[in-house]
Every structure is written in C-alpha cells, then in structure tokens.
Design an enzyme around this catalytic site. Structure first.
Site, PDB file in Angstrom:
ATOM      1  N   SER A  48       0.970   6.714   2.447  1.00  0.00           N
ATOM      2  CA  SER A  48       1.925   7.410   3.404  1.00  0.00           C
ATOM      3  C   SER A  48       2.910   8.243   2.646  1.00  0.00           C
ATOM      4  CB  SER A  48       2.138   6.815   4.642  1.00  0.00           C
ATOM      5  OG  SER A  48       0.993   6.253   5.217  1.00  0.00           O
ATOM      6  N   GLN A  92       0.708  -1.227  -0.094  1.00  0.00           N
ATOM      7  CA  GLN A  92      -0.032   0.242  -0.031  1.00  0.00           C
ATOM      8  C   GLN A  92       0.866   1.191   0.002  1.00  0.00           C
ATOM      9  OE1 GLN A  92      -2.168   0.644   3.427  1.00  0.00           O
ATOM     10  NE2 GLN A  92      -3.954   1.718   2.791  1.00  0.00           N
ATOM     11  N   GLY A  93       0.777   1.941  -0.990  1.00  0.00           N
ATOM     12  CA  GLY A  93       1.679   3.365  -1.032  1.00  0.00           C
ATOM     13  C   GLY A  93       0.809   4.401  -0.943  1.00  0.00           C
ATOM     14  N   GLU A 129      -9.948  -1.790   5.348  1.00  0.00           N
ATOM     15  CA  GLU A 129      -8.898  -1.717   6.325  1.00  0.00           C
ATOM     16  C   GLU A 129      -9.631  -1.644   7.569  1.00  0.00           C
ATOM     17  OE1 GLU A 129      -6.025   1.076   5.487  1.00  0.00           O
ATOM     18  OE2 GLU A 129      -4.355  -0.085   6.701  1.00  0.00           O
ATOM     19  N   ASN A 152      -5.353   6.340  16.031  1.00  0.00           N
ATOM     20  CA  ASN A 152      -6.717   6.197  16.750  1.00  0.00           C
ATOM     21  C   ASN A 152      -7.055   7.621  17.018  1.00  0.00           C
ATOM     22  OD1 ASN A 152      -6.755   3.738  16.435  1.00  0.00           O
ATOM     23  ND2 ASN A 152      -6.894   3.018  18.525  1.00  0.00           N
ATOM     24  N   GLU A 153      -6.234   8.513  17.238  1.00  0.00           N
ATOM     25  CA  GLU A 153      -6.751  10.023  17.364  1.00  0.00           C
ATOM     26  C   GLU A 153      -7.381  10.455  16.002  1.00  0.00           C
ATOM     27  OE1 GLU A 153      -3.322   8.974  17.614  1.00  0.00           O
ATOM     28  OE2 GLU A 153      -3.306   9.067  19.913  1.00  0.00           O
ATOM     29  N   SER A 162       4.191  -1.393   4.071  1.00  0.00           N
ATOM     30  CA  SER A 162       4.462  -2.704   4.535  1.00  0.00           C
ATOM     31  C   SER A 162       4.562  -3.616   3.445  1.00  0.00           C
ATOM     32  CB  SER A 162       3.267  -3.028   5.618  1.00  0.00           C
ATOM     33  OG  SER A 162       3.025  -2.239   6.442  1.00  0.00           O
TER      34      SER A 162
END
Ligand SMILES: Cc1cc2nc3c(=O)[nH]c(=O)nc-3n(C[C@H](O)[C@H](O)[C@H](O)COP(=O)(O)OP(=O)(O)OC[C@H]3O[C@@H](n4cnc5c(N)ncnc54)[C@H](O)[C@@H]3O)c2cc1C
Length: 393
Positions: free
Chosen positions: A128, A125-126, A243, A368-369, A160
């Site tokens: 970020s 997955q690209g 996800e 989670n924020e 990842s």
C-alpha cells in the site's frame, strides 16, 4: 472426499497436541506490537522451529517437515485450541513464502526461508501507498536501474509490523513508461539498508502496529528481485491468493473462537432466543468455513490453483469473524467494554481486543468492496466496473 483422518494424521495431531500442552506459555505474551512483545514472539517462533512445527508444510531443507495440507489444518486446529501466541512472522511464512517457493530461485529460498521460519528474520508487506490502497496498480514507488541492481525511491504505508521487522517484500515500478499493473517488479528489501526510513504509526491503543516506510535511492542488488523484472503483478497476485484464499486465516482460528463463544454463552446462561440463534449461527459459520477449506485443499492437492475465488473466501472469513465477536460483545453487555486492565474484565478483555481486530478484517488483504468487485467481474463474469479512460491501457 473422505473426512476421516488417517492413522498418520491422528498421530501427528497427538504429537502437536502434546508439544503445545507442554510448551504454550501459561500467561499470554505481551502484544507483538511492542518491542518486548515482538522479542518474546520471536523467541516463541524459535521454539516452534526447533520442534519442526513452525512451518509444517514446507520441505525439510527449508525448515519444514513436508507435511500435507491436511496435516497443516490439523496443526492449526491444535494451535488455536491450545491458545498459543499469535504468529509474528505470519506475513513472511503465510504470504511471501508460498510465492518464494513458486517463483524464487533456489538461492533465494535457501537464503530467506530458514531464518523466516525460525523468527530470526521477520518480514513486512510493502504494497500500500498513500495513493495506492484499493487500487494497488496505481503504485508509484519506483526502482531505477543502476550498476548491479536497482535504486528504490518512494513511500509505502500501513505496513504491519514494519516498525520492528527486518525485511520487506514490496512492489515498485521499474518501467517509468508503464501504467497500471504493467512494468512492476517485486523486490525483497532489507529494512536496515541505507536510505530506508521506517516511521511507526500509532494505533488507538498507542502501540505502533503499522509503519510508513520511506525509500531514498535504496540500493537493492539484482538477486533480490523475485520472479523477474516486470513480473511483479503476476507474483503479487500469487501472494494475494495465499492471503485471501488459504494460508493466512485457517479454520482452526475461527473454530477455537466459536467454541469459546459457545462456552461463554453456556456460562452466562439464560439467553434470549435471538442471542441463542446468533451463537448457533456463529458456530455454524465457523464449521462451514472449515468444511469449505477442506474442499479448497482437495482442489489444490489435485493440482488446481486458487484464483479470483479466493475473494469469496476472504469476504466470508472476515465477516464471520466480525459477527462472532459482535455476538460475544452482545452477550457480555456493558462489561464488553472493559479492557484487559480492568479487574472485572471477562477473559482479560480478549473479546474486545478480538472485536477491534476483527473490524480490520474487511479492510486488510484488499477491502471487501474490492473483493465483491472481483467476484462480480472475474468469478460471475458480470460487466466490468467503469474505469477512467487512462486506465484502459
Ligand atoms: C489491519 C491492517 C493491516 C494492513 N497491513 C498491511 C500491510 O502489511 N501491508 C500493506 O501494504 N498494506 C496493509 N494494509 C493496508 C490495506 O491493504 C489497505 O488499507 C486497503 O487495501 C485499502 O486501501 P486504503 O486504506 O488506501 O483505502 P482506499 O483504497 O482509499 O479505500 C477507501 C474506501 O473506498 C472503497 N473503495 C475504493 N475503491 C473502490 C471501488 N473501486 N469500488 C468500491 N469501493 C471502493 C474501499 O473499499 C474503502 O472502503 C493493512 C490494513 C489494515 C487495516
């Protein structure tokens, strides 16, 4: 809903259980973040695929068996109870595939889904970038129009498995005049294309679990755009729904871990009241998640799509996993710190490994924020977080 399984579902459970009992390797495979572990996990995916157990819910023509979501949950329960290997193709099969099925052309599905299901082609997955993590809409990597396709330039990070993967799905800015979530396009990019440089990022354990990926005018033809030029954000939101919401983290994974925790507590015995309560809480959390997933599944089966409420799910499973592993470490006391290499390690150091991975749960898939912001604004309808003026366009 009726929580009893049908005879057909029970038969499927028996089939999956028998196959797993006969095929799960007796010894754990090497880490999938090493070259030999990556190869061994791909080999395992091939065996699952040959048994038509790799992607049970997909249509048969793409390598699945057209199973229901309830059967998928059954499969996952059996998979984790059997202690089967981690899924090296998970970013492809659980994240990209639902978006390919929803937005892909028939040609794209036929080209990409079967090799993804068999482990022949592993996806990364690209999304970020160094300046676009929580704030994904700040993506700067760009794609410039050229004859028959696009030239991609920029940098992705924290991808990842990209150190070993074959393909990457990523977001690039195709409209240079655009801002934020407008003007983005979702591309499917082979990682061996000229102009791609992949640099592994070593984790604390020394293995390259992540990679940075650099793009220098990488040519990608038009038919490797997923869902239309400028539609990237819409397609990406469907991927994040998977996800966070349903497919990436099945309850089977947490139920199996909670059962192992209860066994550990029984073996240790003589626990204090506080520890017994934490073990019970961990098990009840996992069971609550299982029941909640049944509810989600019923809604999806009845035609609903998973929207921003998937963020509630993500906060719940990531914090549950962390609590479960913290509880295990607490029970183990000083021996919790022994890695698998230590002769006295409990369960081959598995609880420590699980804890270290659980620490990343509140970060990946959007922190989670950020999930709490989404829940506040888009589920509860609370006022939006103040944003800089330039972002309000
Ligand atoms: C195990 C793991 C696997 C990953 N795999 C991938 C992958 O395969 N592909 C990929 O593209 N990315 C991947 N990531 C990256 C992940 O998506 C990002 O780390 C995540 O989105 C956070 O971005 P960041 O690291 O840039 O942190 P930042 O965005 O810099 O955030 C730093 C801190 O600030 C907080 N923060 C930021 N903005 C706000 C706000 N508005 N309100 C409140 N708090 C805020 C964050 O919650 C965080 O605590 C992975 C990460 C991990 C840990």
């Amino acid at each position: 809903m009726d929580l009893a399984y049908t005879p057909a579902e029970e038969a499927f459970r028996r089939e999956a259980r028998a196959w797993l009992a006969a095929n799960v390797p007796a010894e754990p495979l090497p880490s999938l973040d090493t070259p030999e572990g990556f190869a061994a996990h791909r080999e395992w995916e091939r065996r699952l695929y040959d048994a038509r157990l790799s992607v049970v819910t997909w249509p048969e023509e793409y390598g699945g068996r057209g199973a229901s979501l309830a059967e998928w949950l059954i499969f996952e329960e059996e998979y984790y109870l059997a202690g089967a290997p981690g899924r090296v193709g998970q970013n492809g099969i659980f994240l990209l595939a639902p978006s390919l099925l929803e937005f892909g052309t028939e040609e794209q599905r036929r080209r990409h889904l079967p090799p993804m299901a068999s482990g022949e082609e592993v996806w990364a997955q690209g999304w970020s970038e160094p300046e676009a993590g929580s704030d994904l809409a700040a993506v700067r990597s760009r794609a410039v129009r050229t004859d028959g396709g696009w030239l991609l330039s920029g940098q992705k990070t924290w991808s990842s498995r990209a150190a070993y993967a074959h393909w990457l799905f990523g977001l690039f800015r195709t409209d240079p005049e655009s801002a934020r979530h407008h003007g983005l396009t979702y591309f499917l990019v082979p990682l061996d294309a000229p102009g791609v440089t992949v640099r592994g990022i070593r984790q604390l354990d020394g293995e390259p679990g992540f990679a940075e990926v650099f793009f220098d005018e990488v040519f990608v033809p038009d038919d490797q755009v997923l869902g239309g030029v400028g539609e990237g954000w819409r397609v990406a939101m469907s991927t994040t729904g998977s996800e966070r919401g349903l497919t990436l983290r099945s309850p089977g994974r947490f139920m199996a871990a909670a059962d192992r925790l209860v066994s550990l507590a029984r073996r240790i015995g003589d626990l204090g009241e506080a520890e017994r309560l934490e073990v019970a809480r961990a098990w009840m959390n996992a069971d609550a998640y299982r029941l909640f997933t049944f509810q989600t599944l019923t809604r999806v089966r009845d035609g609903a799509t998973i929207g921003p409420e998937s963020s509630i799910n993500k906060v719940f499973w990531s914090e549950m996993d962390l609590h479960l592993h913290e509880t295990a470490l607490r029970l183990l006391g000083p021996r919790a710190e022994l890695t698998g290499a230590a002769p006295d390690a409990v369960a081959g150091g598995r609880w420590l490994d699980g804890f270290l991975f659980a620490l990343s749960g509140p970060i990946y898939g959007g922190t989670n924020e950020i999930q709490r912001n989404i829940i506040a604004e888009r589920v509860l309808g609370m006022p939006r977080e103040p944003r800089p003026a330039k972002e309000s366009q």
